[in-house]
Scaffold this active site. Structure first.
Site, PDB file in Angstrom:
ATOM      1  N   ASP A 164     -22.576 -30.945  14.077  1.00 52.66           N
ATOM      2  CA  ASP A 164     -23.741 -31.210  13.234  1.00 52.66           C
ATOM      3  C   ASP A 164     -24.636 -29.960  13.216  1.00 52.66           C
ATOM      4  O   ASP A 164     -24.103 -28.851  13.130  1.00 52.66           O
ATOM      5  CB  ASP A 164     -24.483 -32.466  13.738  1.00 52.66           C
ATOM      6  CG  ASP A 164     -25.348 -33.081  12.653  1.00 52.66           C
ATOM      7  OD1 ASP A 164     -24.903 -33.090  11.481  1.00 52.66           O
ATOM      8  OD2 ASP A 164     -26.459 -33.531  12.946  1.00 52.66           O
ATOM      9  N   ASP A 196     -17.279 -31.650  13.887  1.00 50.59           N
ATOM     10  CA  ASP A 196     -18.271 -30.561  13.946  1.00 50.59           C
ATOM     11  C   ASP A 196     -19.384 -30.951  14.926  1.00 50.59           C
ATOM     12  O   ASP A 196     -19.470 -32.093  15.364  1.00 50.59           O
ATOM     13  CB  ASP A 196     -18.876 -30.345  12.549  1.00 50.59           C
ATOM     14  CG  ASP A 196     -19.463 -31.646  12.003  1.00 50.59           C
ATOM     15  OD1 ASP A 196     -18.735 -32.359  11.300  1.00 50.59           O
ATOM     16  OD2 ASP A 196     -20.621 -31.973  12.326  1.00 50.59           O
TER      17      ASP A 196
HETATM   18  N1  LIG Z   1     -22.319 -33.675  10.845  1.00 53.68           N
HETATM   19  C1  LIG Z   1     -22.064 -34.735  10.103  1.00 53.68           C
HETATM   20  N2  LIG Z   1     -23.073 -35.508   9.634  1.00 53.68           N
HETATM   21  C2  LIG Z   1     -22.805 -36.604   8.901  1.00 53.68           C
HETATM   22  N3  LIG Z   1     -21.575 -36.987   8.559  1.00 53.68           N
HETATM   23  C3  LIG Z   1     -20.554 -36.246   9.000  1.00 53.68           C
HETATM   24  N4  LIG Z   1     -19.240 -36.403   8.816  1.00 53.68           N
HETATM   25  C4  LIG Z   1     -18.631 -35.403   9.459  1.00 53.68           C
HETATM   26  N5  LIG Z   1     -19.536 -34.582  10.054  1.00 53.68           N
HETATM   27  C5  LIG Z   1     -20.745 -35.104   9.778  1.00 53.68           C
END
Ligand SMILES: Nc1ncnc2[nH]cnc12
Ligand SMILES: CSC[C@H]1O[C@H](OP(=O)(O)O)[C@H](O)[C@@H]1O
Length: 294
Positions: free
Chosen positions: A216, A214
């Site tokens: 974030d 992703d």
């Molecule tokens: N955006 C994110 N922040 C922290 N841990 C994650 N693991 C997978 N995506 C994450």
């Protein structure tokens, strides 16, 4: 670096979100390990791949039972050391902090910023004080092997990047995400510290394959990260990383001397406590870890 004898590797794999088992091991067996630090995240899966002894541990346990803060990192690393693991390949789901690392990207991270605050981070303590070097927290030799294997199977992988380790379990605010971007971090996750620190204290070479799920919370064109999204992309990444792990093992199969990068001799000059002041109970608890130096 006194011991230049070669010995066969034992490869440990720590599976992250979406990676709860390892296929294709010969003689595979789940084994319970008891440690002086309590129970590891789960039983460990032991077996052989391409003639190499393998030890697999799902970081959150099968069924994903442990949060990033409740993972018993000390027990996990102690178990690996007690089983003779020489090299750990960690696998992790991460958020991307860079436009050029979209979901599905694989990164061989080489630095960490540890912002966690609610975890036990060291095997040392009162009665046995030790300080290991950590300027280079991952093993370049393992990175070379993984990169070569990725080339063999046509899996794109970025070499190098900084993994911001947050406590969680909530994802970051947009302001935090922007701060970590400004610090030059590449990816964000919740687990590789203290894992990498403890691997160094245990004199086990460590590398981490960070797999982006992703963007974030910072990306203007993407919604805030949700577990649905992480789980869906982590599933796609998991199939690819299994293939990559299978391809990596032959690159590490040959018996080897101690690592030229010093990862597995990190305790050589680390212990501060005078011999007469060392706590025998701690020395006993850390026997597999201290055996090479004491
Ligand atoms: N955006 C994110 N922040 C922290 N841990 C994650 N693991 C997978 N995506 C994450
Ligand atoms: C479900 S997203 C958050 C979770 O996934 C990552 O774990 P791992 O490194 O074990 O793959 C992240 O660090 C969080 O623990």
């Amino acid at each position: 670096m006194s011991d230049q004898h070669t010995r066969p590797p034992v490869i440990g794999v720590i599976g992250g979100s979406g990676v709860y088992s390892l296929d294709g091991l010969h003689g595979a067996e789940w084994v319970a390990i008891h440690t002086p630090f309590g129970a590891p995240s789960d039983d460990v899966l032991v077996g052989e791949l391409h003639g190499v002894r393998m030890v697999f541990l799902p970081r959150h346990g099968r069924g994903h039972r442990q949060t990033p803060s409740t993972v018993n990192y000390r027990a996990n690393l102690w178990a690996m050391k007690a089983l003779g693991v020489t090299d750990i390949i960690a696998v992790s789901a991460v958020g991307s902090l860079r436009e050029d690392l979209p979901p599905g990207s694989f990164v061989l991270v080489d630095q960490f910023i540890d912002r966690t605050f609610a975890r036990e981070k060291s095997f040392f303590g009162p009665g046995l004080v030790g300080h290991v070097p950590l300027a280079h927290p991952v093993c370049p030799r393992l990175g070379d092997a993984i990169e070569a294997a990725a080339g063999d199977i046509g899996q794109p992988i970025r070499r190098g990047g900084t993994y911001m380790v947050m406590e969680g379990p909530q994802f970051s605010t947009k302001a935090e995400s922007e701060l970590y971007r400004a610090w030059g971090c590449s990816v964000i996750g919740m687990t590789n510290m203290p894992e990498a620190k403890l691997a160094r204290e245990a004199e086990i070479c460590y590398a981490s394959i960070a797999m982006v799920t992703d963007f974030d919370g910072w990306h203007p064109d993407h919604d805030a990260v949700t577990v649905d999204q992480v789980v869906r992309v982590a599933g796609e990444n998991a199939a690819k990383v299994r293939h990559l792990l299978q391809a990596t093992v032959p690159h590490l199969a040959a018996p080897r001397p101690l690592c030229a990068h010093g990862c597995d001799t990190a305790l050589e000059h680390a212990i501060m406590t005078a011999p007469s002041q060392r706590d025998p109970a701690m020395i006993e608890a850390l026997r597999p870890i201290l055996a090479r130096i004491l």
